[in-house]
Design a protein around this motif. Structure first.
Motif, PDB file in Angstrom:
ATOM      1  N   LYS A 112       6.512   6.548   1.753  1.00 53.62           N
ATOM      2  CA  LYS A 112       6.598   6.016   3.275  1.00 53.62           C
ATOM      3  C   LYS A 112       5.782   4.082   2.574  1.00 53.62           C
ATOM      4  CE  LYS A 112       5.689   8.001   6.890  1.00 53.62           C
ATOM      5  NZ  LYS A 112       5.613   9.025   7.583  1.00 53.62           N
ATOM      6  N   HIS A 113       4.352   4.514   2.373  1.00 52.77           N
ATOM      7  CA  HIS A 113       3.539   4.180   2.669  1.00 52.77           C
ATOM      8  C   HIS A 113       4.073   2.511   1.647  1.00 52.77           C
ATOM      9  CE1 HIS A 113       0.355   5.075   4.733  1.00 52.77           C
ATOM     10  NE2 HIS A 113       0.852   6.753   4.872  1.00 52.77           N
ATOM     11  N   THR A 114       4.099   3.102   0.156  1.00 55.07           N
ATOM     12  CA  THR A 114       4.486   1.882  -1.013  1.00 55.07           C
ATOM     13  C   THR A 114       6.032   1.401  -0.108  1.00 55.07           C
ATOM     14  OG1 THR A 114       4.131   3.931  -2.053  1.00 55.07           O
ATOM     15  CG2 THR A 114       5.146   2.413  -3.551  1.00 55.07           C
ATOM     16  N   LYS A 115       6.532   1.971   0.236  1.00 49.92           N
ATOM     17  CA  LYS A 115       8.037   0.982   1.308  1.00 49.92           C
ATOM     18  C   LYS A 115       7.747   0.490   2.108  1.00 49.92           C
ATOM     19  CE  LYS A 115      12.005   4.441  -0.638  1.00 49.92           C
ATOM     20  NZ  LYS A 115      12.391   5.669  -0.474  1.00 49.92           N
ATOM     21  N   ALA A 116       6.728   0.677   2.817  1.00 51.55           N
ATOM     22  CA  ALA A 116       6.210  -0.182   4.236  1.00 51.55           C
ATOM     23  C   ALA A 116       5.777  -1.303   3.081  1.00 51.55           C
ATOM     24  CB  ALA A 116       4.681   0.424   4.525  1.00 51.55           C
ATOM     25  N   LEU A 117       5.093  -1.507   2.029  1.00 53.39           N
ATOM     26  CA  LEU A 117       4.538  -2.937   1.564  1.00 53.39           C
ATOM     27  C   LEU A 117       5.670  -2.961   1.186  1.00 53.39           C
ATOM     28  CD1 LEU A 117       1.753  -1.159  -1.125  1.00 53.39           C
ATOM     29  CD2 LEU A 117       0.712  -2.175   1.720  1.00 53.39           C
ATOM     30  N   GLU A 177      -3.342  -0.331  -1.662  1.00 49.13           N
ATOM     31  CA  GLU A 177      -2.305  -0.777  -1.330  1.00 49.13           C
ATOM     32  C   GLU A 177      -2.909  -1.903  -3.280  1.00 49.13           C
ATOM     33  OE1 GLU A 177      -2.747  -2.382   2.362  1.00 49.13           O
ATOM     34  OE2 GLU A 177      -1.862  -0.403   3.223  1.00 49.13           O
TER      35      GLU A 177
END
Lengths: 187, 578
Positions: free
Chosen positions: B287-292, B262
């Protein structure tokens, strides 16, 4: 970079052709990638193999309009692959025709005069590879005949090809394969 | 010297060099050649297991016993083995434990397009993703080392174009790895609530540690090319992006797709003005990147469907068109895969179609029984479902429907997961008819042995599971063996067994025409007795077609199996020896 596409019908021996091609490119000192199709499509379906060589190859697949050479084992498959040929690219086509299931069931017709249609659009060599293979002494050498025709259109030397065939083909089939290669090369 | 090697062969080589001791798998395209290639290495125990769950458990047992072990499967095989996988995540690994899963974007040879990366996150198991054959080998070696260091199983994720592409690989020697000692450890290896509650804490801690590792691991690579555009990618998509965009963008190439680095992602995004996430199938990294809280472009410009190509990426990122191409100006016939000339399944489906039966189908070459002109198969879901789904159909629609219903399942697929369905039929008073297509081999994936063939993966003779005794043992009283090329008899048997108000099994026995032991000779020829009734066209043999309104047999394709002769009502087809 050289982009070569080998197309045919599952069971025609396209995989061996791509192995020879891949090996000759390595021995000529290039970076090489070969992309094959295994599994269900192999059961009599359209099969496509990509062989790419050059300084550095990233993607193992070839996009539309990017193949320098298309080596086709069957007429309809040659026609299907047409959009992949680069402007000014070369098409080498075996004159064999194999009906696909929609033609067998009568749902569609096998396209007429593929040779004429291809000739209009691209640099085309048509060969009766089966006759040449039989002349070499084994119907199964169709793939090596076609490799021979293609070899002449690459920047890899004749001797290099012979060397590779010697190391790829089993000893007892070597003579007939070398003959098949030459018949193709001198086509 | 470097060797041209299939991605799958390179995984096998990597496992060998890493000192793997035990490899157990079930075949499945595009993963099959990994395990097939293991056979080259004599000092490794290799097996084809009856299914992926069993295979995974063999590997897990070997790991607990101290050996480096591996199990390989296709994406849908991971569903079958998911049960032990989620729990071995808690147990961890004694000897290095690697699961190698091959996804099939574009579904070259699969029934769905699922994205296995979700499994890594859901089971909390580290996942590595190589981009070419050299990385396949190196990542596999790393996977074994990481597995032991962090006491965790490790996934390697491949996709068709990585598995089935050949690129150059440098070979090294096998590491000499001793078996780790086996010590009884109930708290770690017996997953009951009291122990598992404590192990879950360990798992969460482990993921934290692995995340830290991934921030600095050389498996994740940053390539800054002084561009304002950044691309986050992994696996084969990296190769496509590299070809399409060259040095015109910056790259964050993720070799570890779970857990994600991350901080590195944040840092990379901060150094670029626009960041694209290029990943085939689901928007997992995006999705994970946007969640960051990061702004990236992903599926807004890329598809969730099928395979990508360099041209597609060039268009999306640089807004440049691909190379000009010559288009075909007419509609041309497709060439879908077909059953081979001489295929034993052809006789079965000819009869089932003729009788107008509902056919609950399964996974294998015989799925092609759904293709015209046979078009006989009604359903295909997953391995083994033909048997159990037919019971459901019969229970839903009653006995009359059941009399027009059969299941068809291959010998290997029956071993894989058809047996339990048959147990269900017997136990719950079903009267179904199950046809086991016994062609003496696992056909579709390219001829692998299975428990019914009597040979191991190394070609050694072994105990053979007898289908008749097996079905009898389950409690099926009506078992008939029949040759599907004897059409009259086969039809009679199918009629009798579907009428019967009891469970029954028909074993349709004839070997795959591609087996070396099968020696059909000569070829068939249409004589002047032909009345042009075109009955022979109904078997869908690729060697038979109509030319100028007359039936002809292509002697190059025909292998002389003679099925068409059995169909012809006028004895107009004869056999000619070569």
């Amino acid at each position: 970079m050289q982009n070569i596409m080998i197309v045919g019908v599952g069971g025609q021996g396209t995989l061996l052709a791509s192995r020879i091609l891949g090996n000759v490119a390595i021995q000529a000192g290039y970076d090489v990638k070969v992309s094959e199709v295994h599994g269900m499509s192999q059961r009599g379906g359209s099969v496509v193999t990509y062989v790419k060589y050059g300084e550095k190859v990233h993607s193992p697949i070839i996009d539309k309009g990017e193949a320098d050479i298309i080596l086709a084992f069957e007429m309809l498959e040659a026609y299907r692959a047409l959009p992949f040929l680069k402007k000014g690219g070369k098409m080498i086509v075996n004159n064999q025709k194999i009906d696909p299931m929609p033609v067998i069931t009568g749902a569609m017709e096998y396209p007429e005069n593929i040779e004429g249609k291809l000739k209009e659009k691209v640099d085309l060599t048509i060969a009766d590879a089966l006759s040449l293979a039989l002349e070499a002494g084994n119907a199964k050498t169709v793939n090596v005949v076609l490799i021979g025709i293609m070899a002449k259109n690459t920047n890899i030397k004749y001797e290099q090809w012979i060397e590779t065939i010697k190391t790829t083909v089993p000893e007892k089939l070597l003579e007939v394969n070398l003959k098949a290669f030459d018949l193709g090369y001198n086509h | 010297m470097k060797q041209l090697m299939l991605g799958n062969a390179a995984v096998a080589r990597g496992a060998y060099e890493a000192g793997v001791n035990v490899v157990a798998s079930y075949p499945g395209t595009p993963s099959t050649e990994i395990t097939e290639n293991m056979v080259k290495y004599e000092d490794v125990y290799v097996e084809w297991s009856p299914n992926e769950k069993v295979a995974a458990e063999v590997a897990i047992g070997a790991s607990i016993a101290g050996a480096r072990s591996m199990s390989c499967m296709k994406h849908v095989g991971l569903n079958v083995m998911a049960d032990p996988v989620f729990t071995v995540s808690y147990i961890g690994a004694n000897g290095g434990l690697v699961f190698c899963v091959a996804d099939d974007p574009g579904m070259h040879s699969s029934q769905n397009e699922q994205d296995s990366r979700h499994y890594a996150e859901a089971s909390k198991i580290m996942m590595l993703e190589p981009s070419d054959s050299e990385e396949c080998k190196e990542f596999t070696k790393q996977a074994f080392a990481l597995s032991e260091e962090y006491d965790t199983p490790v996934f390697i994720r491949l996709s068709t174009r990585v598995s089935h592409s050949q690129s150059l690989v440098e070979l090294n020697d096998r590491e000499n790895i001793e078996l780790k000692p086996y010590e009884k450890n109930i708290a770690k290896n017996v997953m009951m609530p009291g122990n598992a509650i404590k192990r879950h804490v360990v798992v969460e801690e482990r993921i934290k540690n692995l995340r830290e590792l991934s921030e600095n691991s050389p498996l994740n690579k940053v390539e800054m090319n002084g561009s304002k555009i950044g691309v986050i990618t992994s696996g084969i998509s990296y190769m496509y992006a590299k070809e399409a965009l060259g040095d015109s963008v910056n790259y964050l190439k993720l070799g570890i797709v779970y857990p994600l680095c991350e901080d590195l992602i944040k840092k990379f995004c901060a150094e670029c003005e626009i960041v694209y996430v290029v990943e085939e199938l689901d928007n997992y990294i995006e999705k994970h990147t946007k969640a960051l809280g990061l702004k990236v472009i992903g599926k807004e410009v890329f598809t969730l469907l099928g395979e990508y190509t360099p041209a597609m990426i060039k268009k999306a990122v640089l807004k440049e068109d691909g190379a000009p191409s010559v288009e075909i100006e007419e509609q041309i016939p497709v060439r879908p895969p077909v059953m081979c000339p001489g295929c034993p399944h052809r006789g079965v489906f000819y009869v089932l179609k003729k009788l107008g039966l509902t056919v609950s189908g399964d996974i294998g070459c015989y799925t092609l029984g759904a293709v015209a002109p046979l078009a006989s198969v009604d359903t295909t879901i997953c391995m083994g479902a033909s048997v159990s789904a037919a019971l459901g159909m019969a229970k839903a629609r009653g006995p009359e429907f059941n009399k027009k219903l059969v299941s068809v399942i291959g010998d290997s697929t029956f071993m894989h997961s058809g047996i339990t369905g048959l147990v269900d039929i017997v136990y719950n008073k079903g009267n179904n008819t199950v046809i086991i297509l016994d062609n003496s081999i696992t056909g579709m994936t390219g001829h692998q042995d299975n428990p019914t063939t009597g040979y191991t993966i190394r070609g050694e003779k072994t105990n053979q599971v007898n289908l008749i005794t097996l079905c009898k043992g389950i409690g099926v009283e009506n078992i008939v063996v029949a040759d599907p090329f004897d059409l009259k008899n086969f039809e009679k048997i199918v009629k009798e067994e579907t009428e019967r108000e009891a469970p029954s099994v028909i074993i349709a026995q004839r070997p795959c025409a591609l087996l070396k032991s099968v020696k059909y000779t000569g070829h068939c020829k249409v004589t002047d007795k032909c009345k042009n009734c075109k009955m022979c066209m109904k078997i869908g043999c690729p060697a038979i077609s109509v030319k100028n309104n007359a039936v002809v047999i292509d002697t190059n394709l025909c292998n002389g199996c003679g099925l068409c002769m059995n169909v012809c009502p006028f004895e107009a087809i004869e056999k000619e020896e070569n």
